[in-house]
Design an enzyme around this catalytic site. Structure first.
Site, short mmCIF file in Angstrom:
data_model
loop_
_atom_site.label_atom_id
_atom_site.label_comp_id
_atom_site.label_asym_id
_atom_site.label_seq_id
_atom_site.Cartn_x
_atom_site.Cartn_y
_atom_site.Cartn_z
N GLY A 1 0.69 -1.17 0.13
CA GLY A 1 0.03 -0.08 -0.12
C GLY A 1 0.75 1.02 -0.09
O GLY A 1 0.59 2.41 -0.69
N CYS B 1 5.15 -10.69 8.41
CA CYS B 1 5.94 -9.49 7.76
C CYS B 1 5.03 -8.19 8.40
O CYS B 1 4.56 -8.35 9.59
CB CYS B 1 5.60 -9.38 6.41
SG CYS B 1 6.54 -8.22 5.21
N ASP C 1 0.47 -8.75 -1.42
CA ASP C 1 1.07 -7.96 -2.58
C ASP C 1 0.33 -7.97 -3.70
O ASP C 1 0.41 -7.21 -4.50
CB ASP C 1 2.60 -8.34 -2.70
CG ASP C 1 3.35 -8.01 -1.53
OD1 ASP C 1 3.50 -8.69 -0.34
OD2 ASP C 1 3.83 -6.88 -1.42
N LYS D 1 -5.29 -4.31 -4.80
CA LYS D 1 -4.23 -5.42 -4.76
C LYS D 1 -4.36 -6.38 -5.54
O LYS D 1 -3.78 -7.63 -5.70
CB LYS D 1 -3.97 -5.80 -3.31
CG LYS D 1 -3.73 -4.96 -1.95
CD LYS D 1 -2.35 -4.85 -1.75
CE LYS D 1 -1.86 -3.89 -0.74
NZ LYS D 1 -2.22 -4.21 0.81
P1 RI2 Z 1 0.53 -3.60 3.17
C1 RI2 Z 1 4.74 -6.29 1.91
O1 RI2 Z 1 5.77 -6.44 1.03
C2 RI2 Z 1 4.42 -7.65 2.80
O2 RI2 Z 1 4.69 -8.65 1.66
C3 RI2 Z 1 3.33 -7.38 3.47
O3 RI2 Z 1 2.66 -8.42 3.73
C4 RI2 Z 1 2.74 -6.66 2.13
O4 RI2 Z 1 3.55 -5.70 1.56
C5 RI2 Z 1 1.12 -5.66 1.88
O5 RI2 Z 1 1.67 -4.83 2.82
P2 RI2 Z 1 7.26 -5.75 1.30
O6 RI2 Z 1 7.37 -4.25 0.60
O7 RI2 Z 1 0.14 -3.04 1.94
O8 RI2 Z 1 7.63 -5.64 2.54
O9 RI2 Z 1 -0.89 -4.30 4.07
O10 RI2 Z 1 8.26 -6.66 0.24
O11 RI2 Z 1 1.07 -2.53 4.18
#
Ligand code: RI2
Length: 321
Positions: A19, A125, A195, A231
């Site tokens: 996001g 995460c 993602d 998403k």
């Molecule tokens: P929100 C992140 O990716 C994680 O995989 C997390 O679960 C996902 O984005 C969604 O995050 P990264 O940028 O949009 O750490 O819910 O590789 O915050």
């Protein structure tokens, strides 16, 4: 922030989270549009297209990024002058930031209803959508909950998660990724972010998510995904696969060991795919859906129905009769 600066920060994961990178990208598009000193609409369009390309090229997996950029760039479709185009880009960027922030709040409200008083929740995460559910259950709904948060090798995003949970005063256990199966019988509910969500309801999320889903499935533990509608990946309707980002070896091996093992290849995929049958529910800002309804989100809320399909494949409906 300058376009190249934002692109660089997204690439280096200084700005991260599906996001957040989408919001940062549309902000960068907006700043770029405002700063462009050109007179010709065609030149403006070209400049904006190349900016969009730079931004979408930073990280390949999170579909929120191209979805957000495409939403803003659609402002160029009808604009006849540079002024009109600029205004429309600014308006759409502001709309996306506002709506996506609101979407996360809404997901929190809906997700909190799926959390019961006394629940022990596992998250993986650092997902603002997943955390919104946990925080709303604890805060607004006043439920007594406990959380298990994984470390998340190799970037340790779990640290961000435990910081937020600690600030909220939520009882939290911090564990290594490989301890999930050890603790799974103590967990009532798994909540993760996404993602990307494919048309078949499969969810792409941080590496390790699929293993957690497998452990949850075996233990009959509910597994919920919190994902805004942007998403969902429209192009998976056409059979396009979601590209899984693989990052550099240096994230796993310290610099002094680089090249020390000539027969060893370091593999560092940062996402994996959880099949739909391991997922009980996907919570979007439009409501909670079973993963089998992913097509509905893509067609109704992202506007990717049969017409877009025909356009993308240059199918003339009349010629098909
Ligand atoms: P929100 C992140 O990716 C994680 O995989 C997390 O679960 C996902 O984005 C969604 O995050 P990264 O940028 O949009 O750490 O819910 O590789 O915050």
């Amino acid at each position: 922030m300058l376009l190249t600066e934002t692109a660089d920060k997204i690439k280096r994961m200084e700005i991260r989270g599906a996001g957040r990178i989408a919001r940062a990208a549309v902000e960068a598009l907006k700043t770029h549009a405002v700063s462009l000193q050109v007179q010709e609409p065609e030149v403006f369009r070209r400049e904006m297209m190349s900016a969009a390309e730079i931004l979408t090229g930073t990280r390949p997996t999170a579909v929120s990024l191209p979805n957000a950029v495409q939403f803003v760039m659609q402002g160029l479709r009808t604009a006849k002058t540079v002024e009109e185009a600029r205004d429309e880009i600014v308006r759409r960027a502001d709309t996306f930031v506002h709506d996506s922030t609101h979407a996360v709040e809404r997901i929190g409200e809906i997700g909190a209803r799926h959390i019961s008083d006394g629940d022990v929740i596992l998250t993986h995460c650092n997902s603002e959508a997943a955390l919104a559910c946990i925080l709303a259950a604890h805060g607004k709904a006043g439920k007594e909950i406990e959380v298990y948060a994984t470390e998340v090798r190799p970037q340790n995003q779990g640290l961000l998660t435990i910081r937020t949970l600690n600030e909220a005063g939520i009882r939290t256990n911090y564990i290594v990724d490989s301890a999930v199966r050890y603790f799974i019988n103590e967990i009532d509910l798994v909540i993760v972010g996404a993602d990307a969500v494919a048309v078949n309801g499969a969810v792409v999320n941080k590496i390790g998510t699929a293993q957690i889903a497998l452990a949850a499935h075996e233990a009959r533990t509910n597994f919920i995904v919190a994902a805004e509608t942007y998403k969902f990946a429209p192009r998976t309707i056409f059979g396009e696969l979601i590209q899984i980002e693989e990052r550099e070896a240096g994230e796993l091996l310290p610099p002094e060991l680089a090249g020390a093992f000539p027969h060893v290849r370091v593999r560092n995929p940062v996402f994996d795919v959880t099949p739909a049958n391991f997922i009980d529910l996907i919570i979007t800002e439009r409501g909670a859906i079973p993963p089998s309804l992913a097509y509905l989100i893509i067609s109704e809320h992202l506007g990717w129905g049969i017409e877009e399909f025909q356009k993308a494949f240059h199918i003339d409906a009349k010629n098909q009769e």
